[in-house]
Design an enzyme around this catalytic site. Structure first.
Site, short mmCIF file in Angstrom:
data_model
loop_
_atom_site.label_atom_id
_atom_site.label_comp_id
_atom_site.label_asym_id
_atom_site.label_seq_id
_atom_site.Cartn_x
_atom_site.Cartn_y
_atom_site.Cartn_z
N LYS A 119 0.82 -1.20 0.00
CA LYS A 119 0.00 0.00 0.00
C LYS A 119 0.86 1.26 0.00
O LYS A 119 0.61 2.21 -0.76
CB LYS A 119 -0.91 -0.03 1.23
CG LYS A 119 -1.96 1.06 1.29
CD LYS A 119 -2.80 0.87 2.55
CE LYS A 119 -3.81 1.98 2.70
NZ LYS A 119 -4.53 1.88 4.00
N GLY A 173 -5.34 8.08 4.55
CA GLY A 173 -4.54 9.01 5.32
C GLY A 173 -3.17 9.24 4.71
O GLY A 173 -2.69 10.38 4.63
N ASP A 227 1.35 -0.39 11.92
CA ASP A 227 0.10 -0.90 11.36
C ASP A 227 -0.16 -2.34 11.74
O ASP A 227 -1.28 -2.84 11.55
CB ASP A 227 0.11 -0.78 9.84
CG ASP A 227 -0.03 0.66 9.37
OD1 ASP A 227 -0.60 1.48 10.11
OD2 ASP A 227 0.45 0.97 8.27
N ARG A 279 -8.15 -2.81 9.45
CA ARG A 279 -7.23 -3.69 10.18
C ARG A 279 -7.88 -4.25 11.45
O ARG A 279 -7.58 -5.38 11.84
CB ARG A 279 -5.94 -2.94 10.50
CG ARG A 279 -5.20 -2.50 9.25
CD ARG A 279 -3.76 -2.14 9.49
NE ARG A 279 -3.20 -1.44 8.34
CZ ARG A 279 -2.77 -2.04 7.23
NH1 ARG A 279 -2.84 -3.36 7.12
NH2 ARG A 279 -2.29 -1.32 6.22
#
Length: 434
Positions: free
Chosen positions: A19, A90, A315, A388
């Site tokens: 990503k 974001g 993350d 997530r």
């Protein structure tokens, strides 16, 4: 969507494109002159929003086939005609703010309800010091916002907390600032922007600075189009690998996973917990080392995660917490207050979800402690539109005693389109709730 206790998982699969690199490939391709060919681009909602954004800034964007895209840049951003809607991205909005600040354009940025809750001044303040002008039609520090760019001067920015998004926004603005722009980080954050800038022909300096580094570039450099190969996202690969670690009898291999040392903190942590995790077929792709990662069911033991590792796996703490629920003893995760300003307050949501599933969790201002063992499950988990959080609890449900349901699985498509189908292909019992 509901996940139920599953038989042993097995098989070989491939994670979607990274990503972070996908965002950067589109933005740098739009800034550069010429046609940039991108292989392996993630086609999640966040990346598609960035693709539309760079098109609005004047780049030609064409999807050639699945994962293969062409971006034709004209040497910079042009005045957009309307609002730049970044959806839930974001990373996309913060990097685009930095890039747009370097040009004589005025751009209005907005996003969905979730993105509107995320702080933007961490990027806007250093850009303003460079000369960009910001207007906040609503709440200060939150979208929507307007940035008017051009006429920038270089700055030497020192970060209190390492952030690849802030660093990247400043560097992208610095491409069109007078002088040498630098960012000093207390710990090393992911370096995809620096690597990709070099691939597009820019000179980027990196020198040690304590436990971190100082990254610098000279303004006035022009980027040239190039070919970009996007490797598999380690953050996405974490979900099938985690499922293999906690479901008895499982063995799963994910091919082509990026092994950038600033992205593999989760793998290091799992190994410290006793995970049977091996890497084979190491090779280079797109300027990054990649490899095939195999996870086998393991008896895990809780550990104290070094706070200095946070930047390399921020993350991945939700899925780490899910695996820690099955580990013996305590897994201590601290120094991760950044999790509270992601797509959601991920600390609060993971604590609430794990407790609902019968896991003992202690919440702290900058982290949490999971006491693992047997996991009851049997809960419906509130995800607050966070992909997530949803995927982590679905993985948890594959080894829990009772089924685990998540309330908003649609948001998974922001980062991992095809997640459910991929997991089912490995033998996971995940299905739409009835």
């Amino acid at each position: 969507m509901t996940a139920r206790r599953s038989p042993a998982l097995s098989g070989t699969t491939r994670a979607p494109g990274d990503k972070s690199m996908s965002h950067r490939a589109l933005i740098l391709g739009a800034i550069a002159s010429g046609a940039t060919e991108i292989e392996g681009l993630l086609e999640g909602d966040d990346i598609l929003a960035t693709a539309k954004a760079v098109e609005a800034f004047g780049a030609g964007v064409e999807r050639l086939e699945r994962g293969r895209w062409r971006v034709v840049g004209h040497g910079g951003f042009r005045q957009p005609a309307g609002v730049i809607d970044c959806g839930n991205a974001g990373t996309g909005v913060r990097l685009l703010m930095g890039a747009a600040a370097g040009y004589a354009v005025s751009a209005d940025f907005d996003g969905d309800a979730s993105l509107r809750k995320r702080p933007m001044k961490r990027v806007a303040e250093p850009l303003a010091k460079m000369g960009a002008r910001f207007a906040w039609p609503g709440e200060p520090d939150r979208l929507p916002l307007r940035v008017a760019g051009g006429g920038l001067a270089a700055i030497d920015h020192i970060q209190a907390v390492a952030s690849a998004q802030v660093k990247s926004a400043i560097l992208l603005a610095g491409l069109n600032a007078v002088g040498v722009t630098s960012v000093t980080e207390p710990e090393k954050s992911r370096d995809h922007t620096e690597r990709m800038l070099r691939a597009f022909g820019a000179e980027v300096g990196v020198e040690p600075a304590g436990e971190g580094w100082r990254v610098s570039l000279r303004g006035g450099q022009r980027l040239a189009a190039t070919a970009v190969s996007v490797p598999g996202d380690p953050s996405s690969a974490a979900f099938p690998l985690a499922a293999a670690l906690i479901v008895p009898g499982s063995e799963v291999t994910v091919e082509g996973v990026m092994l950038n040392p600033l992205r593999t903190g989760l793998f290091e942590t799992w190994r410290e917990m006793g995970a049977d995790l091996t890497i084979s077929n190491r090779r280079m792709a797109g300027g990054e080392e990649v490899g095939d990662v195999t996870a086998r069911h393991s008896a895990l033991t809780g550990v104290v995660v070094p706070e200095t590792r946070a930047a390399s796996m921020i993350d991945e703490y939700p899925i780490l917490a899910a695996t820690a629920a099955f580990a013996g003893g305590e897994t201590v995760m601290r120094g991760i207050g950044e999790m509270r300003v992601k797509e959601s307050d991920r600390i609060a949501l993971m604590v609430a979800g794990l407790r609902a599933c019968g896991v003992a969790v202690e919440e702290e201002p900058e982290g949490f402690v999971v006491s693992g063992g047997a996991v009851r499950g049997g809960a419906t988990v509130h995800t607050a539109h966070d992909h997530r959080i949803a995927m982590s609890h679905l993985v948890l449900g594959l080894a829990a005693d009772q089924a685990v349901t998540v309330d908003e699985p649609g948001m998974i498509a922001t980062s991992f389109p095809g997640f459910v189908e991929l997991m089912r292909g490995l033998g996971a019992d995940i299905a739409a709730s009835t």
